[in-house]
Write a protein that holds these residues in place. Sequence first.
Motif, PDB file in Angstrom:
ATOM      1  N   LEU A 261       0.849  -1.241  -0.182  1.00 58.83           N
ATOM      2  CA  LEU A 261      -0.014  -0.090   0.092  1.00 58.83           C
ATOM      3  C   LEU A 261       0.989   1.340  -0.041  1.00 58.83           C
ATOM      4  N   ARG A 262       0.402   2.218  -0.562  1.00 57.57           N
ATOM      5  CA  ARG A 262       1.048   3.571  -0.320  1.00 57.57           C
ATOM      6  C   ARG A 262       0.260   4.475   0.366  1.00 57.57           C
ATOM      7  N   LEU A 263       0.661   5.282   1.159  1.00 58.81           N
ATOM      8  CA  LEU A 263      -0.063   6.061   1.948  1.00 58.81           C
ATOM      9  C   LEU A 263       0.451   7.361   1.827  1.00 58.81           C
ATOM     10  N   SER A 264      -0.678   8.364   1.520  1.00 60.69           N
ATOM     11  CA  SER A 264      -0.287   9.738   1.260  1.00 60.69           C
ATOM     12  C   SER A 264      -0.997  10.690   2.065  1.00 60.69           C
ATOM     13  N   CYS A 265      -0.055  11.559   2.412  1.00 56.36           N
ATOM     14  CA  CYS A 265      -0.577  12.748   3.190  1.00 56.36           C
ATOM     15  C   CYS A 265      -0.324  14.171   2.710  1.00 56.36           C
ATOM     16  N   ALA A 266      -1.541  14.752   2.595  1.00 52.62           N
ATOM     17  CA  ALA A 266      -1.545  16.049   1.744  1.00 52.62           C
ATOM     18  C   ALA A 266      -1.315  17.212   2.946  1.00 52.62           C
ATOM     19  N   VAL A 267      -0.274  18.155   2.759  1.00 57.67           N
ATOM     20  CA  VAL A 267      -0.101  19.252   3.724  1.00 57.67           C
ATOM     21  C   VAL A 267      -0.435  20.580   3.221  1.00 57.67           C
ATOM     22  N   SER A 268      -1.139  21.244   4.054  1.00 54.78           N
ATOM     23  CA  SER A 268      -1.538  22.673   3.696  1.00 54.78           C
ATOM     24  C   SER A 268      -1.155  23.548   5.070  1.00 54.78           C
ATOM     25  N   GLY A 269      -1.201  24.849   4.759  1.00 54.73           N
ATOM     26  CA  GLY A 269      -1.061  25.838   5.821  1.00 54.73           C
ATOM     27  C   GLY A 269       0.321  26.022   6.019  1.00 54.73           C
ATOM     28  N   SER A 270       0.531  26.767   7.164  1.00 55.18           N
ATOM     29  CA  SER A 270       1.690  27.289   7.452  1.00 55.18           C
ATOM     30  C   SER A 270       2.671  26.191   8.154  1.00 55.18           C
ATOM     31  N   ALA A 271       3.884  26.029   7.818  1.00 57.14           N
ATOM     32  CA  ALA A 271       4.745  24.846   8.550  1.00 57.14           C
ATOM     33  C   ALA A 271       5.989  25.658   9.355  1.00 57.14           C
ATOM     34  N   ALA A 272       5.826  26.759   9.620  1.00 54.23           N
ATOM     35  CA  ALA A 272       6.839  27.689  10.219  1.00 54.23           C
ATOM     36  C   ALA A 272       7.537  26.906  11.324  1.00 54.23           C
ATOM     37  N   ASN A 273       8.885  26.749  11.425  1.00 53.58           N
ATOM     38  CA  ASN A 273       9.770  26.196  12.485  1.00 53.58           C
ATOM     39  C   ASN A 273       9.527  24.685  12.497  1.00 53.58           C
ATOM     40  N   LEU A 274       9.266  24.056  11.451  1.00 54.59           N
ATOM     41  CA  LEU A 274       8.948  22.766  11.427  1.00 54.59           C
ATOM     42  C   LEU A 274      10.022  22.210  10.169  1.00 54.59           C
ATOM     43  N   ASN A 275      10.683  21.176  10.456  1.00 52.23           N
ATOM     44  CA  ASN A 275      11.814  20.850   9.513  1.00 52.23           C
ATOM     45  C   ASN A 275      11.484  19.336   8.959  1.00 52.23           C
ATOM     46  N   ALA A 276      10.517  18.706   9.608  1.00 51.74           N
ATOM     47  CA  ALA A 276      10.381  17.228   9.422  1.00 51.74           C
ATOM     48  C   ALA A 276       8.906  16.752   9.375  1.00 51.74           C
ATOM     49  N   MET A 277       8.536  15.563   8.702  1.00 47.11           N
ATOM     50  CA  MET A 277       7.569  15.086   8.952  1.00 47.11           C
ATOM     51  C   MET A 277       7.598  13.351   9.191  1.00 47.11           C
ATOM     52  N   GLY A 278       6.613  13.064   9.995  1.00 50.55           N
ATOM     53  CA  GLY A 278       6.586  11.619  10.353  1.00 50.55           C
ATOM     54  C   GLY A 278       5.432  10.963  10.017  1.00 50.55           C
ATOM     55  N   TRP A 279       5.508   9.629   9.947  1.00 55.71           N
ATOM     56  CA  TRP A 279       4.293   8.826  10.036  1.00 55.71           C
ATOM     57  C   TRP A 279       4.144   7.846  11.280  1.00 55.71           C
ATOM     58  N   TYR A 280       3.228   7.906  11.872  1.00 56.23           N
ATOM     59  CA  TYR A 280       2.781   7.223  12.860  1.00 56.23           C
ATOM     60  C   TYR A 280       1.973   6.188  13.079  1.00 56.23           C
ATOM     61  N   ARG A 281       1.694   5.253  13.920  1.00 56.65           N
ATOM     62  CA  ARG A 281       0.485   4.170  13.701  1.00 56.65           C
ATOM     63  C   ARG A 281       0.378   3.798  15.137  1.00 56.65           C
ATOM     64  N   GLN A 282      -0.896   3.499  15.275  1.00 52.26           N
ATOM     65  CA  GLN A 282      -1.488   3.135  16.337  1.00 52.26           C
ATOM     66  C   GLN A 282      -2.574   1.993  16.209  1.00 52.26           C
ATOM     67  N   ALA A 283      -2.224   0.756  16.862  1.00 48.42           N
ATOM     68  CA  ALA A 283      -3.197  -0.335  17.041  1.00 48.42           C
ATOM     69  C   ALA A 283      -3.859  -0.315  18.050  1.00 48.42           C
ATOM     70  N   PRO A 284      -5.242  -1.148  18.258  1.00 46.00           N
ATOM     71  CA  PRO A 284      -6.093  -1.111  19.320  1.00 46.00           C
ATOM     72  C   PRO A 284      -5.303  -1.401  20.497  1.00 46.00           C
ATOM     73  N   GLY A 285      -5.566  -0.716  21.711  1.00 44.27           N
ATOM     74  CA  GLY A 285      -4.896  -0.909  22.999  1.00 44.27           C
ATOM     75  C   GLY A 285      -3.406  -0.633  22.869  1.00 44.27           C
ATOM     76  N   LYS A 286      -2.999   0.042  22.158  1.00 45.12           N
ATOM     77  CA  LYS A 286      -1.317   0.252  22.163  1.00 45.12           C
ATOM     78  C   LYS A 286      -1.473   1.933  21.774  1.00 45.12           C
ATOM     79  N   GLN A 287       0.089   2.147  22.462  1.00 46.79           N
ATOM     80  CA  GLN A 287       0.412   3.401  22.094  1.00 46.79           C
ATOM     81  C   GLN A 287       0.868   4.031  20.646  1.00 46.79           C
ATOM     82  N   ARG A 288       0.685   5.213  20.263  1.00 43.22           N
ATOM     83  CA  ARG A 288       0.928   5.302  19.122  1.00 43.22           C
ATOM     84  C   ARG A 288       2.771   5.739  18.946  1.00 43.22           C
ATOM     85  N   GLU A 289       3.046   4.875  17.703  1.00 40.86           N
ATOM     86  CA  GLU A 289       4.528   4.885  17.659  1.00 40.86           C
ATOM     87  C   GLU A 289       5.012   5.327  16.226  1.00 40.86           C
TER      88      GLU A 289
END
Length: 123
Positions: free
Chosen positions: A18-46
Motif C-alpha cells: 500500500l502507499r499512504l499519502s499525506c496532503a499538507v496545507s497551511g503554514s509549517a513555520a519552524n518545522l523541518n520534518a514529517m513523520g508517519w505514526y501508527r496506532q493499533a487497538p490498545g497500544k500507544q501511538r508509535e
Amino acid sequence: QVQLVESGGGLVQPGGSLRLSCAVSGSAANLNAMGWYRQAPGKQRELVASITNGGSRNYAESVKGRFTISRDNGKNMVYLQMNSLKPEDTAVYYCNAGWVGRVVPTYRSSATWGQGTQVTVSS
C-alpha cells in the motif's frame, strides 16, 4: 497552522503493498520534518518513519527494508510506501508535522495530526 489529511489505507493480504499519502496545507513555520505514526487497538501511538526537509530518513526497526518514506515538496505531499505487509502492521496510520533538532537528532512530534487512515493486513 498546518493541516494534514491522510489517505490510501485499506485492506490488504499479507505480503501485499500500500502507499499512504499525506496532503499538507497551511503554514509549517519552524518545522523541518514529517513523520508517519501508527496506532493499533490498545497500544500507544508509535513512530514508524520520519523525513527531514533535507531528505534524511529514519525508520522503526520493525519496518526497515519494507517501508519507504518520501516527500514531494512541489505537490505538498508526504508518502509512505509499504511493502511486504504483515498482520502486525495493522493499525491506524497518522502523519505528523514535527522537528528534528541538531543537538538531539530524533524526531519530535507536534500537536498537528491528520485524521488517520486505517490499514488492515489480513488473509
